[in-house]
Every structure is written in structure tokens, then in C-alpha cells.
Design a protein around this motif. Structure first.
Motif, PDB file in Angstrom:
ATOM      1  N   THR A 189      -0.909  -6.610  -0.657  1.00  0.00           N
ATOM      2  CA  THR A 189      -1.572  -6.561   0.082  1.00  0.00           C
ATOM      3  C   THR A 189      -0.862  -5.549   0.989  1.00  0.00           C
ATOM      4  OG1 THR A 189       0.395  -8.205   0.603  1.00  0.00           O
ATOM      5  CG2 THR A 189      -1.562  -9.129  -0.311  1.00  0.00           C
ATOM      6  N   ASP A 190      -1.645  -5.075   2.006  1.00  0.00           N
ATOM      7  CA  ASP A 190      -1.061  -4.133   2.860  1.00  0.00           C
ATOM      8  C   ASP A 190      -2.233  -4.372   4.792  1.00  0.00           C
ATOM      9  OD1 ASP A 190       0.599  -1.630   2.488  1.00  0.00           O
ATOM     10  OD2 ASP A 190      -0.124  -1.619   4.752  1.00  0.00           O
ATOM     11  N   LEU A 191      -1.285  -3.921   6.022  1.00  0.00           N
ATOM     12  CA  LEU A 191      -2.092  -4.134   7.027  1.00  0.00           C
ATOM     13  C   LEU A 191      -3.316  -2.799   7.010  1.00  0.00           C
ATOM     14  CD1 LEU A 191      -2.244  -4.661   9.921  1.00  0.00           C
ATOM     15  CD2 LEU A 191      -0.225  -2.262  10.468  1.00  0.00           C
TER      16      LEU A 191
ATOM     17  N   ASP B  37      10.126   8.573   7.409  1.00  0.00           N
ATOM     18  CA  ASP B  37       9.226   9.982   8.897  1.00  0.00           C
ATOM     19  C   ASP B  37       8.583   8.658   9.397  1.00  0.00           C
ATOM     20  OD1 ASP B  37      10.550  12.100   7.125  1.00  0.00           O
ATOM     21  OD2 ASP B  37       9.511  11.538   5.983  1.00  0.00           O
ATOM     22  N   LYS B  38       9.174   7.169   9.242  1.00  0.00           N
ATOM     23  CA  LYS B  38       7.931   6.738  10.719  1.00  0.00           C
ATOM     24  C   LYS B  38       9.445   6.856  11.569  1.00  0.00           C
ATOM     25  CE  LYS B  38       4.730   4.994   7.739  1.00  0.00           C
ATOM     26  NZ  LYS B  38       4.222   4.225   7.238  1.00  0.00           N
ATOM     27  N   GLY B  39       8.958   6.502  12.660  1.00  0.00           N
ATOM     28  CA  GLY B  39      10.087   5.000  13.697  1.00  0.00           C
ATOM     29  C   GLY B  39      10.735   6.243  14.666  1.00  0.00           C
TER      30      GLY B  39
ATOM     31  N   SER C  74      17.969  -2.348  16.793  1.00  0.00           N
ATOM     32  CA  SER C  74      16.787  -3.044  16.383  1.00  0.00           C
ATOM     33  C   SER C  74      16.202  -3.487  14.367  1.00  0.00           C
ATOM     34  CB  SER C  74      15.351  -2.564  16.949  1.00  0.00           C
ATOM     35  OG  SER C  74      14.382  -1.937  16.598  1.00  0.00           O
ATOM     36  N   TYR C  75      16.300  -2.839  14.151  1.00  0.00           N
ATOM     37  CA  TYR C  75      16.123  -2.830  12.595  1.00  0.00           C
ATOM     38  C   TYR C  75      17.137  -3.362  12.423  1.00  0.00           C
ATOM     39  CZ  TYR C  75      14.944  -0.914   8.293  1.00  0.00           C
ATOM     40  OH  TYR C  75      14.800  -0.892   6.431  1.00  0.00           O
ATOM     41  N   VAL C  76      18.613  -3.454  12.534  1.00  0.00           N
ATOM     42  CA  VAL C  76      20.027  -3.385  12.118  1.00  0.00           C
ATOM     43  C   VAL C  76      19.318  -4.984  12.010  1.00  0.00           C
ATOM     44  CG1 VAL C  76      22.589  -4.143  12.387  1.00  0.00           C
ATOM     45  CG2 VAL C  76      21.139  -2.204  12.058  1.00  0.00           C
TER      46      VAL C  76
ATOM     47  N   GLY D  59       1.007  -1.208   0.200  1.00  0.00           N
ATOM     48  CA  GLY D  59       0.063   0.031   0.163  1.00  0.00           C
ATOM     49  C   GLY D  59       1.103   0.910  -0.354  1.00  0.00           C
ATOM     50  N   SER D  60       2.127   1.383   0.250  1.00  0.00           N
ATOM     51  CA  SER D  60       2.631   2.103   0.309  1.00  0.00           C
ATOM     52  C   SER D  60       4.584   1.898   0.113  1.00  0.00           C
ATOM     53  CB  SER D  60       2.868   2.326   1.488  1.00  0.00           C
ATOM     54  OG  SER D  60       4.177   3.611   2.118  1.00  0.00           O
ATOM     55  N   GLY D  61       4.830   3.196  -0.560  1.00  0.00           N
ATOM     56  CA  GLY D  61       6.872   2.778  -0.667  1.00  0.00           C
ATOM     57  C   GLY D  61       6.869   1.743  -1.973  1.00  0.00           C
ATOM     58  N   ILE D  62       8.364   1.355  -0.769  1.00  0.00           N
ATOM     59  CA  ILE D  62       8.375   0.350  -2.172  1.00  0.00           C
ATOM     60  C   ILE D  62       7.240  -0.484  -2.520  1.00  0.00           C
ATOM     61  CG2 ILE D  62      10.520  -1.053  -1.925  1.00  0.00           C
ATOM     62  CD1 ILE D  62      12.064   0.182  -0.367  1.00  0.00           C
ATOM     63  N   GLY D  63       6.625  -1.527  -2.223  1.00  0.00           N
ATOM     64  CA  GLY D  63       5.620  -2.737  -2.379  1.00  0.00           C
ATOM     65  C   GLY D  63       4.675  -1.723  -3.401  1.00  0.00           C
TER      66      GLY D  63
ATOM     67  N   ASP E 220      13.340   6.756  -1.207  1.00  0.00           N
ATOM     68  CA  ASP E 220      12.318   7.635  -1.238  1.00  0.00           C
ATOM     69  C   ASP E 220      11.190   7.143  -1.204  1.00  0.00           C
ATOM     70  OD1 ASP E 220      11.363  10.796  -0.866  1.00  0.00           O
ATOM     71  OD2 ASP E 220      11.348  11.212  -2.620  1.00  0.00           O
ATOM     72  N   THR E 221      10.932   7.064  -0.017  1.00  0.00           N
ATOM     73  CA  THR E 221       9.859   6.554   1.038  1.00  0.00           C
ATOM     74  C   THR E 221       8.538   7.086   2.012  1.00  0.00           C
ATOM     75  OG1 THR E 221       9.718   4.355   2.413  1.00  0.00           O
ATOM     76  CG2 THR E 221      10.099   4.183   0.265  1.00  0.00           C
ATOM     77  N   PRO E 222       7.479   6.813   2.744  1.00  0.00           N
ATOM     78  CA  PRO E 222       7.207   7.075   3.753  1.00  0.00           C
ATOM     79  C   PRO E 222       7.907   6.753   5.221  1.00  0.00           C
ATOM     80  CG  PRO E 222       5.281   6.990   2.623  1.00  0.00           C
ATOM     81  CD  PRO E 222       6.496   6.220   1.782  1.00  0.00           C
TER      82      PRO E 222
END
Ligand SMILES: NC(=O)c1ccc[n+]([C@@H]2O[C@H](COP(=O)([O-])OP(=O)(O)OC[C@H]3O[C@@H](n4cnc5c(N)ncnc54)[C@H](O)[C@@H]3O)[C@@H](O)[C@H]2O)c1
Length: 270
Positions: A38-40, A188-190, A148-150, A17-21, A183-185
Motif C-alpha cells: 500500500t502507498d499514498l 532527496d526529499k524534505g 521534527s523528524y527526530v 511504493g518506494s524505498g524501504i517499503g 539508499d532510497t528517494p
């Protein structure tokens, strides 16, 4: 450059629903694939699919193993499965809560495992298919303030390369995607505490990578059955440098953390 074709192939994309997907869905539809976006966020998935010929949309939470099984069964197992959904937390590890650790493991690791355990046995039985796991350059480098992401993205790189070595004999491909900042949303999250996640993704570079350009690179890599997509060039260079001189890379990573802390302190002094 010759464009690749996936005419008639079914492609299921998580986090579409967003960005790379979303960019992957657009590129796949343009390449002739039948896209299941598909997306949450089911509404976001529907908006992406609405613009694509023959595409379908569904709400799918990748942390729900049964729901992922059902989504894969509904399309009688996709030819291409893109485990793309992901989240990030960027900040001091001391500021991360147990819930945040669990959440990122659930989405970024278990979400991919759920996709693989739903689709891979079916692909093996059929003797064809391709699984594409979207990891990150953070899955190859020691990026502090993104621990945590790494951790989750290193897990996905290891999982993908190991699975690839098993899958080849069954006619199933596995590709892991390791982009730097795109360059995706998500940029600006997290953000956790005073640290800004966008600064951590950018790692000092000014401009994030174009999302449609990345999607094109991914599809060409899938068509060529490449093990990894590490992009852009500066990311490939950092990865190579880290393998040749791991201690120097670690010192550079430590300096980067110090710079980010100083920047955060200037922005919002305690
Ligand atoms: N943008 C970057 O700089 C960058 C760099 C490297 C890797 N990545 C990875 O690329 C992937 C896509 O990120 P993006 O940049 O497009 O981010 P994004 O935030 O634009 O999109 C992520 C999508 O995943 C969905 N999602 C979140 N949790 C979900 C869940 N539990 N189930 C299903 N969907 C869920 C969100 O609703 C969102 O639509 C992620 O795995 C991310 O870690 C991004």
C-alpha cells in the motif's frame, strides 16, 4: 546465511511504493508471504506489486484512520503489519511551518498509531501477529536540523518498546527498525531552506546503506522476534556511545550542526 520463510503469511506494508517499503515487499514475497503493498501513491504501489507473485496493491493514506481500519479488515488482519510510510523535513527549526509540523506528526506518528489501533486488537484476539514499525537511527540520537523528524521517530521507538512489553503475553511481536542512511528517494526529499536533507541523513558517512540488505535484516529480526534493528554497525556504535556518554554525544551533535550550517552557507550564500 539461512534465509527466513513466511510461507502463506499475509504482510501489509505501508509506504510500499518506494524505498524501504518496496524492498520489504520484495523480500517478503521472496520469503513466501502474501504481500499487500500500500502507498499514498497508488500507482507506485501497483508497480511494486506487479513484479511480485500473488501480491496485491492498494492506495492507502496512513493519515486516514478509517481507511487504515478498512485496509486491515480487508485482509482479515495481516499476520505481519509493517508501519513503514514516513516523511522528513530537514533544516533549521526556525524555518519549519506549523503545517509541516502537523504533516510530519500526522504521517510519522498518527500513521503508525492508526496501523496499531486497527491491527493490534485483532492480533491480540487471534493470539498471533507481528507489528514492525520503521523508525530511524534519528529515533535514538539527538540529530539537530532534523528536529521534527527526530521527535516523531523517538515517539515510535518509545511506542514500539512499550507495546512490545504488553503484546508478548498475547503472542504478538513488536519490532522497531532504526536504520541510519539508506539508499532510497527520501534522501532527496524534505530539504527546508538552505540545508540539504541528504547531508543530514548521511551524518558524514559517504555511502548510504543498501535497501535490500536492510530488508533482509528486518525479516531475520522479525523471524527471531527481536525488539530492535539498529543498523549499520556505525549507527549501533553511535547509539552505544550516546548512552555511555550523552554529554559528549550532544557536543558532537552541536559540532555537526555547525558544520552543516557552514556547508549550506558556502553552497548558497545569502
Ligand atoms: N532512507 C533512509 O535513509 C531512512 C533511514 C531511517 C528511516 N527511514 C524511514 O523508512 C521509512 C521509509 O522511507 P524510505 O527511505 O523508503 O522513503 P521513500 O520516500 O522512498 O518512501 C516512503 C513512501 O511513503 C509513502 N508515503 C508518504 N506519505 C504517506 C502517507 N500519508 N500514507 C501512505 N504512504 C505515504 C511515499 O509515497 C513513499 O512511497 C520512513 O518511515 C523513513 O522515515 C528511512
Amino acid at each position: 546465511m539461512t534465509e527466513v520463510r513466511f510461507d502463506g503469511k499475509t504482510a501489509l506494508v505501508t509506504g510500499g511504493g518506494s524505498g524501504i517499503g518496496a524492498a520489504l515487499c520484495r523480500a517478503l514475497a521472496a520469503a513466501g508471504a502474501v504481500v499487500v503493498c500500500t502507498d499514498l501513491d497508488g500507482d507506485a504501489a501497483s508497480r511494486v506489486a506487479a513484479d511480485l507473485p500473488g501480491a496485491r496493491a492498494a492506495r492507502l493514506d496512513v493519515t486516514d484512520a478509517d481507511a487504515v481500519q478498512r485496509a486491515v479488515e480487508e485482509v482479515e488482519c495481516p499476520d505481519l503489519l509493517f508501519n513503514n510510510a514516513g516523511i522528513v523535513f530537514g533544516g533549521e527549526t526556525t524555518d519549519l511551518t506549523p503545517d509541516q509540523w502537523n504533516q510530519i506528526i500526522d504521517v510519522n506518528v498518527r500513521g503508525v498509531v492508526h496501523g496499531i489501533s486497527a491491527a493490534y486488537p485483532r492480533m491480540v484476539a487471534r493470539g498471533s501477529g507481528h507489528i514492525i514499525n520503521v523508525a530511524s537511527l534519528a529515533g535514538l540520537l539527538p540529530s539537530g536540523l532534523l528536529t521534527s523528524y527526530v521527535m516523531t521517530k523517538h515517539a515510535i521507538v518509545g511506542l514500539s518498546l512499550a507495546l512490545r512489553s504488553e503484546a508478548a503475553a498475547h503472542g504478538v511481536g513488536v519490532t522497531v527498525v532504526c536504520p541510519g542512511a539508506v539508499d532510497t528517494p527520501i534522501l532527496d526529499k524534505g530539504s527546508v531552506g538552505r540545508i540539504v536533507a541528504r547531508d543530514l541523513f548521511l551524518q558524514g558517512s559517504q555511502k548510504p546503506y543498501d535497501v535490500d540488505r536492510l530488508a533482509g535484516e528486518v525479516l531475520r529480526a522479525v523471524a527471531a522476534d527481536r525488539a530492535m534493528v539498529v543498523t549499520p554497525r556505525s549507527g549501533r556504535m553511535a547509539w552505544r556511545f550516546g548512552r555511555a556518554a550523552p554529554l559528549m554525544l550532544n557536543r558532537a551533535a552541536t559540532r555537526f550542526v555547525a558544520q552543516q550550517r557552514a556547508r549550506a552557507a558556502r553552497r548558497s550564500p545569502r
